[in-house]
Design an enzyme around this catalytic site. Sequence first.
Site, short mmCIF file in Angstrom:
data_model
loop_
_atom_site.label_atom_id
_atom_site.label_comp_id
_atom_site.label_asym_id
_atom_site.label_seq_id
_atom_site.Cartn_x
_atom_site.Cartn_y
_atom_site.Cartn_z
N MET A 124 5.97 -5.90 11.58
CA MET A 124 7.03 -6.29 10.76
C MET A 124 8.13 -6.04 11.94
O MET A 124 8.22 -5.15 12.68
CB MET A 124 7.61 -5.37 9.58
CG MET A 124 6.48 -5.41 8.44
SD MET A 124 6.33 -4.43 6.94
CE MET A 124 5.31 -3.15 7.91
N GLN A 168 -1.16 6.25 7.66
CA GLN A 168 -2.51 5.29 7.69
C GLN A 168 -3.58 5.90 8.40
O GLN A 168 -4.68 5.86 7.93
CB GLN A 168 -1.96 3.99 8.31
CG GLN A 168 -3.15 3.04 8.56
CD GLN A 168 -3.37 2.25 7.54
OE1 GLN A 168 -2.64 1.57 6.59
NE2 GLN A 168 -4.84 2.42 7.01
N ARG A 206 9.93 4.66 5.25
CA ARG A 206 9.58 3.66 6.12
C ARG A 206 10.80 2.92 6.68
O ARG A 206 11.89 2.35 6.18
CB ARG A 206 8.83 2.45 5.36
CG ARG A 206 8.39 1.23 5.97
CD ARG A 206 7.51 0.17 5.50
NE ARG A 206 6.09 0.86 5.59
CZ ARG A 206 4.91 0.26 5.28
NH1 ARG A 206 5.05 -0.98 4.96
NH2 ARG A 206 3.90 0.81 5.59
N ARG A 236 -5.57 5.61 1.38
CA ARG A 236 -4.10 6.04 1.51
C ARG A 236 -3.56 6.87 0.40
O ARG A 236 -2.92 8.06 1.01
CB ARG A 236 -3.23 4.64 1.55
CG ARG A 236 -3.57 3.65 2.66
CD ARG A 236 -2.81 4.19 3.69
NE ARG A 236 -1.65 4.61 3.90
CZ ARG A 236 -0.43 3.76 3.96
NH1 ARG A 236 -0.65 2.64 4.29
NH2 ARG A 236 0.66 4.21 3.91
N HIS A 295 2.38 5.27 12.43
CA HIS A 295 1.93 5.30 11.14
C HIS A 295 1.01 6.09 10.84
O HIS A 295 -0.08 6.01 10.62
CB HIS A 295 1.33 3.74 11.06
CG HIS A 295 1.46 3.30 9.35
ND1 HIS A 295 1.91 4.14 8.37
CD2 HIS A 295 0.96 2.11 8.81
CE1 HIS A 295 1.81 3.54 7.38
NE2 HIS A 295 1.17 2.30 7.65
N ARG A 350 0.85 -1.23 -0.09
CA ARG A 350 0.06 -0.12 0.03
C ARG A 350 0.85 1.33 -0.24
O ARG A 350 0.57 2.02 -0.66
CB ARG A 350 -0.80 0.11 1.23
CG ARG A 350 -2.04 -0.69 1.14
CD ARG A 350 -2.74 -1.45 2.43
NE ARG A 350 -1.62 -2.45 2.46
CZ ARG A 350 -1.85 -3.71 2.31
NH1 ARG A 350 -2.91 -4.01 1.63
NH2 ARG A 350 -0.93 -4.56 2.44
#
Length: 288
Positions: free
Chosen positions: A211, A118, A88, A274, A115, A39
């Site tokens: 992650m 998001q 990121r 997004r 984030h 995304r």
Amino acid sequence: MKILNRAIEVKAMIKSGDRSFQPFKGKSMAMVFAKPSMRTRVSFETGFFLLGGHAVYLGPDDIQMGKREETRDVARVLSGYNDIIMARVFAHQDILDLAKYAPVPVINGLTDYNHPCQIMADALTMIEHIGRIENTKVVYVGDGNNIVHSWLLLAAVIPFHFVCACPKGFEPDAKTVEIARSAGSKIEITNDPKEAVKGADVVYTDVWASMGQKEEAEYRKQVFQGFMVDEALMEMAGPKAFLMHCLPAERGVEVTDGAIEAPNSIVFPQAENRMHAQNAIMLHVLGA
Ligand code: CP
Ligand code: NVA
């Protein structure tokens, strides 16, 4: 709200097929990824392109920030070629260092701490489906992770009722909870998802192992028993509750296939947003 209103305006233009708005013409963006993404990568790259710009993708093996090269050097080198940097990273300090040393704007595309892009997309999705964010009840079920921190930071700006239902030991950062509370939002941290979801406008979940935590996945599956968002939990939430998930989802782990495919699930419009939310963020930081 200014950025969200801009997102609504530019989204309508893009959806109508109008491509005459090209504010990023002649501009370039570096996108640095230390972690995987679908995304974030595609929405930034496509969004920047649709508004006239060119985006360069740098994957985990390209820069190896902090390993092959110091973050402060990466910041200044990339700023020499680009008008904007999106990154990121793992450690939140890395995004702070990039922002400190880069003379161009730096956008956070997810860190271990938060984030924000998001949550801007999530806020836009709530406005479209519920009509507002103020005075809604958002119940997050799962790990008190980066997504939760961004919800709390949104609650520090817009007042709403935010509940995080998580297992003991997986609560969000206490300082961030305090920031949201002291701004006037009602914030509850609980270990009881069934009680928490009652009367929710939104039930939200995310993966149990983020992650960088994938080696804990099996252990977390044990600890998070009872925190799966399934059709029964959505039923307990009540008829007005929408299901949201930042995706990627592990169907059968934190959320069931049935819950994601149900009519009250808005995970795909959420994912599309997004791009629209980020377009507005990029317009804002570039003063366009
Ligand atoms: N929600 C989200 O950030 O997805 P990606 O990891 O695919 O970018
Ligand atoms: N909490 C998840 C969000 C993915 C978009 C992670 O950090 O992996």
